[in-house]
Scaffold this active site. Structure first.
Site, PDB file in Angstrom:
ATOM      1  N   ASP A   1       0.827  -1.212   0.000  1.00 28.91           N
ATOM      2  CA  ASP A   1       0.000   0.000   0.000  1.00 28.91           C
ATOM      3  C   ASP A   1       0.860   1.261   0.000  1.00 28.91           C
ATOM      4  OD1 ASP A   1      -2.383   1.354  -0.073  1.00 28.91           O
ATOM      5  OD2 ASP A   1      -2.684   1.330   2.093  1.00 28.91           O
TER       6      ASP A   1
ATOM      7  N   HIS B   1       2.746   2.905  -8.999  1.00 25.42           N
ATOM      8  CA  HIS B   1       2.529   1.475  -9.263  1.00 25.42           C
ATOM      9  C   HIS B   1       3.744   0.875  -9.974  1.00 25.42           C
ATOM     10  CE1 HIS B   1      -1.457   1.943  -7.768  1.00 25.42           C
ATOM     11  NE2 HIS B   1      -1.907   2.635  -8.795  1.00 25.42           N
TER      12      HIS B   1
ATOM     13  N   LEU C   1      10.300 -21.171  -4.498  1.00 21.11           N
ATOM     14  CA  LEU C   1       9.301 -20.301  -3.864  1.00 21.11           C
ATOM     15  C   LEU C   1       7.932 -20.434  -4.543  1.00 21.11           C
ATOM     16  CD1 LEU C   1       8.694 -17.693  -2.046  1.00 21.11           C
ATOM     17  CD2 LEU C   1       9.240 -16.389  -4.114  1.00 21.11           C
TER      18      LEU C   1
HETATM   19  C1  IPE Z   1      -5.367  -2.728  -0.191  1.00 20.15           C
HETATM   20  O1  IPE Z   1      -5.049  -1.411  -0.399  1.00 20.15           O
HETATM   21  C2  IPE Z   1      -5.429  -3.476  -1.500  1.00 20.15           C
HETATM   22  C3  IPE Z   1      -4.141  -3.745  -2.148  1.00 20.15           C
HETATM   23  C4  IPE Z   1      -2.968  -3.456  -1.652  1.00 20.15           C
HETATM   24  C5  IPE Z   1      -4.218  -4.401  -3.417  1.00 20.15           C
HETATM   25  P1  IPE Z   1      -6.163  -0.270  -0.551  1.00 20.15           P
HETATM   26  O2  IPE Z   1      -5.435   0.992  -0.767  1.00 20.15           O
HETATM   27  O3  IPE Z   1      -7.150  -0.668  -1.575  1.00 20.15           O
HETATM   28  O4  IPE Z   1      -6.883  -0.285   0.871  1.00 20.15           O
HETATM   29  P2  IPE Z   1      -7.747   0.825   1.610  1.00 20.15           P
HETATM   30  O5  IPE Z   1      -8.811   1.272   0.646  1.00 20.15           O
HETATM   31  O6  IPE Z   1      -6.829   1.946   1.982  1.00 20.15           O
HETATM   32  O7  IPE Z   1      -8.291   0.161   2.829  1.00 20.15           O
HETATM   33  C1  IPE Z   2      -1.471   0.108  -3.461  1.00 18.44           C
HETATM   34  O1  IPE Z   2      -1.276   1.467  -3.556  1.00 18.44           O
HETATM   35  C2  IPE Z   2      -1.753  -0.537  -4.803  1.00 18.44           C
HETATM   36  C3  IPE Z   2      -3.138  -1.007  -4.991  1.00 18.44           C
HETATM   37  C4  IPE Z   2      -4.113  -0.908  -4.140  1.00 18.44           C
HETATM   38  C5  IPE Z   2      -3.438  -1.607  -6.270  1.00 18.44           C
HETATM   39  P1  IPE Z   2      -2.493   2.483  -3.614  1.00 18.44           P
HETATM   40  O2  IPE Z   2      -2.891   2.671  -5.030  1.00 18.44           O
HETATM   41  O3  IPE Z   2      -3.569   2.055  -2.699  1.00 18.44           O
HETATM   42  O4  IPE Z   2      -1.809   3.801  -3.079  1.00 18.44           O
HETATM   43  P2  IPE Z   2      -2.394   4.807  -1.998  1.00 18.44           P
HETATM   44  O5  IPE Z   2      -2.797   3.988  -0.816  1.00 18.44           O
HETATM   45  O6  IPE Z   2      -3.551   5.490  -2.630  1.00 18.44           O
HETATM   46  O7  IPE Z   2      -1.260   5.723  -1.683  1.00 18.44           O
HETATM   47 MG    MG Z   3      -4.039   2.351  -0.749  1.00 21.31          MG
END
Ligand code: IPE
Ligand code: IPE
Ligand code: MG
Length: 247
Positions: free
Chosen positions: A30, A47, A142
């Site tokens: 995240d 990403h 793995l």
């Molecule tokens: C969790 O992250 C999902 C992934 C890492 C794929 P999100 O960014 O979607 O989660 P919330 O919305 O902050 O809870």
């Molecule tokens: C995690 O990073 C990747 C996915 C959920 C696919 P985010 O896209 O949630 O990035 P933030 O949390 O908005 O910074």
């Molecule tokens: Mg996020």
């Protein structure tokens, strides 16, 4: 590029106990968007950087000889994001599988996926997922699982639907039986769940499986996560006392 397993001595040198390694590490990647925003870059750049961080984890897991690594790639709730971001993430995952499949295969990695496969995922992506899974299915190193279109609640709903379709006798519904109906019954419960970006929640990740996992919430954004962070996380894990309800 071939990643070799480190020797016992090399593992000890980074202050990790080679005898107390977790069997299964999972990561909630995240903070990609915030990482990019902090640099005045488009979220998509986060990403792209995040993909590098993930493959550093894969390398670190191979080097340490950790048998299972699972990464949360796209949740069942991520469809709520703006259309362009969803489209980017779907394409990005497709490209990543295509780009990484052969090098993972060379490194004896078995690629697997968990998630709802009969809902919303484009057919072309499903085909790439199948190809990667098929190509690497006999590998013995793995096991790298990507949770894609994954939700812990969806997984439990899907399991219940299948149990009812199979006309299971209610008295036969045990914890073991439920585990058999999860997306990958062979996947062991994660010993360690790491989440980056300072958020302290599961966001629907491995709800059933993480009943007794150790959780590690880190402030760094996912694109900044690297091999050193992974090693640090393992050291932190090795300081925890797991009791499973016992004394
Ligand atoms: C969790 O992250 C999902 C992934 C890492 C794929 P999100 O960014 O979607 O989660 P919330 O919305 O902050 O809870
Ligand atoms: C995690 O990073 C990747 C996915 C959920 C696919 P985010 O896209 O949630 O990035 P933030 O949390 O908005 O910074
Ligand atoms: Mg996020």
């Amino acid at each position: 590029m071939v990643t070799k397993k480190l020797t016992t001595k090399e593992i000890q040198k980074i202050k990790i106990d080679p005898k107390a390694l977790p069997n299964h590490v999972s990561v909630i990647m995240d903070g990609n968007g915030r990482w990019a925003q902090d640099r005045s870059l488009p979220r998509t750049e986060g990403h792209l950087q995040g993909e590098q961080a993930l493959f550093e984890c894969v390398e670190a897991a191979i080097e340490l000889g950790i048998p299972w690594l699972t990464a949360y790639g796209f949740s069942t709730e991520n469809w709520k994001r703006p259309k362009e971001e969803v489209r980017f993430l779907i394409n990005f995952n497709k490209e990543t599988i295509r780009k990484r499949r052969d090098e993972l295969h060379e490194r004896n990695v078995r690629i697997q996926f968990i998630g709802r496969e009969n809902w919303r995922i484009p057919k072309t992506l499903l085909k790439d997922m199948d190809n990667a899974r098929d190509l690497t299915k006999d590998n013995t190193g793995l096991t790298f699982t990507v949770a894609f279109n994954y939700g812990g609640r969806a997984e439990i709903v899907d399991a219940i639907q299948c149990m009812i379709k199979d006309k299971l006798d209610p008295s036969k519904i045990t914890e073991k039986q439920i585990t058999k109906y999860l997306y990958n019954p062979e996947m062991p419960d994660p010993d360690l769940v790491i989440r980056t970006s300072g958020e302290q929640r599961l966001s629907n990740f491995l709800l059933w499986q993480s009943a007794y996992s150790e959780f590690l919430f880190l402030n760094e954004m996912w694109p900044d996560f690297n091999k050193r962070s992974f090693h640090k996380a393992i050291r932190e894990y090795q300081n925890r006392a797991r009791r499973f309800g016992d004394l």
